[in-house]
Design an enzyme around this catalytic site. Structure first.
Site, PDB file in Angstrom:
ATOM      1  N   GLU A 492     105.971  56.558 -60.750  1.00  0.00           N
ATOM      2  CA  GLU A 492     106.265  56.621 -62.179  1.00  0.00           C
ATOM      3  C   GLU A 492     106.934  55.366 -62.710  1.00  0.00           C
ATOM      4  O   GLU A 492     106.670  54.966 -63.834  1.00  0.00           O
ATOM      5  CB  GLU A 492     107.026  57.921 -62.461  1.00  0.00           C
ATOM      6  CG  GLU A 492     108.428  57.897 -62.874  1.00  0.00           C
ATOM      7  CD  GLU A 492     108.988  59.298 -63.163  1.00  0.00           C
ATOM      8  OE1 GLU A 492     109.734  59.781 -62.320  1.00  0.00           O
ATOM      9  OE2 GLU A 492     108.728  59.855 -64.234  1.00  0.00           O
ATOM     10  N   HIS A 508      95.242  65.672 -40.913  1.00  0.00           N
ATOM     11  CA  HIS A 508      94.108  66.413 -41.491  1.00  0.00           C
ATOM     12  C   HIS A 508      93.402  65.618 -42.590  1.00  0.00           C
ATOM     13  O   HIS A 508      92.673  66.188 -43.390  1.00  0.00           O
ATOM     14  CB  HIS A 508      94.597  67.754 -42.030  1.00  0.00           C
ATOM     15  CG  HIS A 508      95.170  68.640 -40.968  1.00  0.00           C
ATOM     16  ND1 HIS A 508      94.417  69.147 -39.932  1.00  0.00           N
ATOM     17  CD2 HIS A 508      96.438  69.083 -40.749  1.00  0.00           C
ATOM     18  CE1 HIS A 508      95.181  69.877 -39.135  1.00  0.00           C
ATOM     19  NE2 HIS A 508      96.416  69.842 -39.606  1.00  0.00           N
TER      20      HIS A 508
HETATM   21  C1  AGP Z   1     110.683  62.957 -63.413  1.00  0.00           C
HETATM   22  O1  AGP Z   1     111.041  61.717 -62.935  1.00  0.00           O
HETATM   23  C2  AGP Z   1     109.666  62.970 -64.417  1.00  0.00           C
HETATM   24  N1  AGP Z   1     109.928  62.116 -65.498  1.00  0.00           N
HETATM   25  C3  AGP Z   1     109.040  64.304 -64.782  1.00  0.00           C
HETATM   26  O2  AGP Z   1     108.282  64.674 -63.682  1.00  0.00           O
HETATM   27  C4  AGP Z   1     109.949  65.482 -65.183  1.00  0.00           C
HETATM   28  O3  AGP Z   1     110.683  65.924 -64.091  1.00  0.00           O
HETATM   29  C5  AGP Z   1     109.067  66.615 -65.752  1.00  0.00           C
HETATM   30  O4  AGP Z   1     108.413  66.166 -66.899  1.00  0.00           O
HETATM   31  C6  AGP Z   1     109.844  67.869 -66.049  1.00  0.00           C
HETATM   32  O5  AGP Z   1     110.820  67.641 -67.008  1.00  0.00           O
HETATM   33  P1  AGP Z   1     111.972  68.670 -67.251  1.00  0.00           P
HETATM   34  O6  AGP Z   1     112.802  68.730 -66.028  1.00  0.00           O
HETATM   35  O7  AGP Z   1     112.729  68.128 -68.426  1.00  0.00           O
HETATM   36  O8  AGP Z   1     111.330  69.989 -67.541  1.00  0.00           O
END
Ligand code: AGP
Length: 612
Positions: A492, A508
């Site tokens: 990310e 696998h």
């Molecule tokens: C984490 O680094 C991300 N930016 C993303 O996966 C995030 O955790 C996800 O969008 C969920 O967000 P929330 O915890 O605010 O629900």
């Protein structure tokens, strides 16, 4: 996933709007804009609208420093409908240029609205769904912006947080919410409106969290909340506990770095007041379930997205191994659309840093609609998931601004460790074991601080491997979700391809990816899975793949096999997830720095994802 801000009061609106947008930039950052009522309101002069593609810095350059006007709205965008351009940036105006609207959410029926409004003479300039709202309100406008907005809401299908102003109604901002957050800030002779409290923390800590279906109309000295049928609603004014410092970088180069290094304190906050030494148990006040109801829980299900889902995977592992309750974590985006079986004896947890993630929120509503009980595990106080859930736990990590979640993750872990202990102590964990578990949990913040001492070592490793195009992150048991989290962090913020895998699964298929150019990051536990993990490491080495191992300090066997070794303090394997994730956060951070990425605001992303 966009940020909305509004200000009305005695001060220069444009300054407060741009500063508020800067605070909200993490919500979306492809374009931004403001609309300010001109300062001769009696003349009904049109609004000054300034919009710019790019980050808030680009908008700031366009806004004259002395722009007059004391009332206005602003927006920072994460594009859904229509590309990233000046014209698609918000605010959107009607034909007359007197009415401006900012919108967060998605209007699903905008094409049919557009067709209808064009027949009525509306001239659309952008490719956005949001512009239809501006023309629709203008179509219903007969000198009363609040009434026009209310008349329009019934025609909108989809989600929205809306703020609008009209040049003929000086000092007034009207807002409405359905599925996208909106908070009113009550100041001293001034009012603010925003997607979240960070935009107003510098001005007021007195806030009203609007609910879905509510409309607010505000002037500098007064506000009124009502529903779409104009029935007044008695608002509750809350006090925000966050301090302004918490949303400053405080000497760190970026928020992600600050938030990584804040973890000893944020984990301690999540645990604070919740450790019951006398009974070797956890004290969690907000679950809203009696001991009997908790005891009757036969199964636990966790729903979440992204990093929060990874925390949920760890949580479910603990529920099973520590509390002996069957548990499974599911991606919220999958659950909602697969006609889930909701058993009355199951307890659900919705995990979300922001408390606004649409996938998690809608999955939670679906479970509740089927009679399920859902508890929230959230960070942002007053956000939608905790307000709509049946109870829950706030993780108190403080504001998390970087798009990549770090401290919220470890605080979510803390909440799960407390919950698992509570359930375990209701079932077959004896008092002395509970006490020992608590002692170990209490030590975690200090051990995380020690692990952060690996900063320079991890930075050096990041430098050596920053040119790699692919990474594997491998772990077993409790460390498998941490491997997934390490891979997500790297992807990310550095845009480098990474796969998180259960170490036992690589043979696998994924082992075919191994080459001298593909480093594998191994998380080596100090329990019964250690030997198995070391065998997997050897399989990679035998095929010429470089190995970066995170393992307990002094592990000579791992040191001998791995190309790079990152030691973590000795701790019971149950608590290793807290420590193992730290070097992975640092690795992702330093690789992203090496590659000159925008660490806090990586491309294509936004912090809270309020669209499906
Ligand atoms: C984490 O680094 C991300 N930016 C993303 O996966 C995030 O955790 C996800 O969008 C969920 O967000 P929330 O915890 O605010 O629900």
């Amino acid at each position: 996933m966009c940020g909305i801000v509004g200000y009305t009061g005695p001060r220069q609106a444009s300054r407060i709007l741009v500063e508020g947008l800067k605070r909200l930039e993490y919500r979306g950052y492809d374009s931004a804009g403001i609309a300010v009522q001109a300062d001769e309101p009696q003349t009904g002069a049109p609004l000054v609208v300034i919009k710019k593609k790019g980050k808030i810095a680009a908008l700031r350059q366009e806004v004259p420093k002395d722009l007059p006007g004391h009332c206005g709205i602003g927006h920072t965008r994460w594009a859904t409908h229509g590309g990233v351009s000046d014209v698609n940036a918000h605010p959107h105006t009607d034909n007359s240029g007197k009415l401006a609207v900012v919108h967060n959410g998605i209007i699903e029926n905008y094409l049919s609205l557009k067709e209808m409004l064009e027949k009525e003479g509306a001239v659309f300039r952008s490719e956005t769904d949001s512009e239809a709202i501006a023309h629709l309100i203008a179509y219903n406008y007969e000198g009363d912006l609040e009434a026009a907005l209310k008349a329009s809401l019934g025609h909108l299908k989809g989600t929205y947080g809306i703020a609008c102003v009209h040049a003929d109604e000086p000092g007034r901002i009207v807002g409405a919410r359905n599925g996208s957050p909106l908070v009113l800030g009550v100041g001293d002779g001034e009012m603010l409106l925003a997607s979240d409290v960070t935009a107003m923390l510098a001005h007021t800590k007195r806030v009203v969290y609007l609910n879905d279906g509510e409309v607010v109309s505000m002037l500098p000295h007064e506000f009124r909340v009502s529903d779409a049928e104009d029935r007044p609603i008695d608002p509750r004014i809350d006090h925000v506990a966050w301090e302004l410092d918490a949303i400053e970088k405080e000497g760190f180069s970026c928020y992600m770095e600050k938030e990584i290094f804040e973890q000893p304190e944020s984990i301690a906050r999540a645990l604070s007041g919740r450790l019951d030494g006398e009974y070797g148990c956890a004290k969690l006040g907000g679950l809203n379930l009696s001991k009997k109801e908790l005891h009757a829980v036969e199964r636990i299900r966790v729903i979440a997205a992204g990093t929060s889902w990874h925390a949920g995977l760890v949580g479910c592992h603990l529920f099973e191994t520590v509390a002996r309750i069957p548990a499974a974590a599911e991606l919220a985006s999958e659950l909602r659309y697969r006609n889930p079986v909701v058993e009355p004896s199951s307890l659900y947890f919705a995990v979300s840093q922001s408390g606004e993630t649409a996938d998690t929120l809608y999955a939670m509503r679906e479970i509740q609609r089927r009679g399920g009980t859902v508890l929230g595990i959230c960070n942002v106080v007053g956000s939608t998931i905790p307000r709509e859930s049946d109870g829950g736990v706030y993780v108190h990590s403080g504001p998390e601004i970087a798009v990549a979640s770090t401290k919220a993750f470890t605080s979510q872990l803390a909440a799960f460790y407390l919950l698992a202990l509570s359930f375990a102590r209701m079932h077959d964990m004896p008092h002395h074991e509970g006490t020992r578990y608590l002692e170990q949990l209490k030590a975690v913040p200090g051990l995380v601080r020690d692990t952060l001492g690996q900063r320079d070592h991890v930075q050096a490793i990041a430098k050596r491997y920053s040119k790699a195009q692919d990474f594997l992150f491998l772990g077993r048991g409790l460390l498998y979700p941490i491997a997934l989290e390490g891979a997500l962090k790297l992807k990310e913020i550095s845009y480098v391809h990474a796969e998180g895998y259960a170490a036992g699964e690589i043979k696998h298929g994924p082992i075919a990816l191994v080459s001298p150019d593909t480093p594998s990051v191994f998380l080596v536990p100090n329990d019964h899975l250690r030997e198995k993990t070391i065998s997997n490491m050897k399989e990679i080495k035998a095929r010429g793949g470089p190995v970066i191992a995170v393992a307990e300090q002094g592990d000579a066997e791992v040191m001998a096999i791995a190309d790079e070794y990152i030691p973590i303090p000795a701790v019971d394997s149950r608590f290793q997830p807290f420590l193992m994730v730290v070097p992975l956060q640092l690795l992702a951070y330093f690789i992203a720095l090496e590659l000159a990425r925008d660490v806090d605001q990586p491309r294509n992303l936004a912090k809270s994802v309020t669209v499906e």
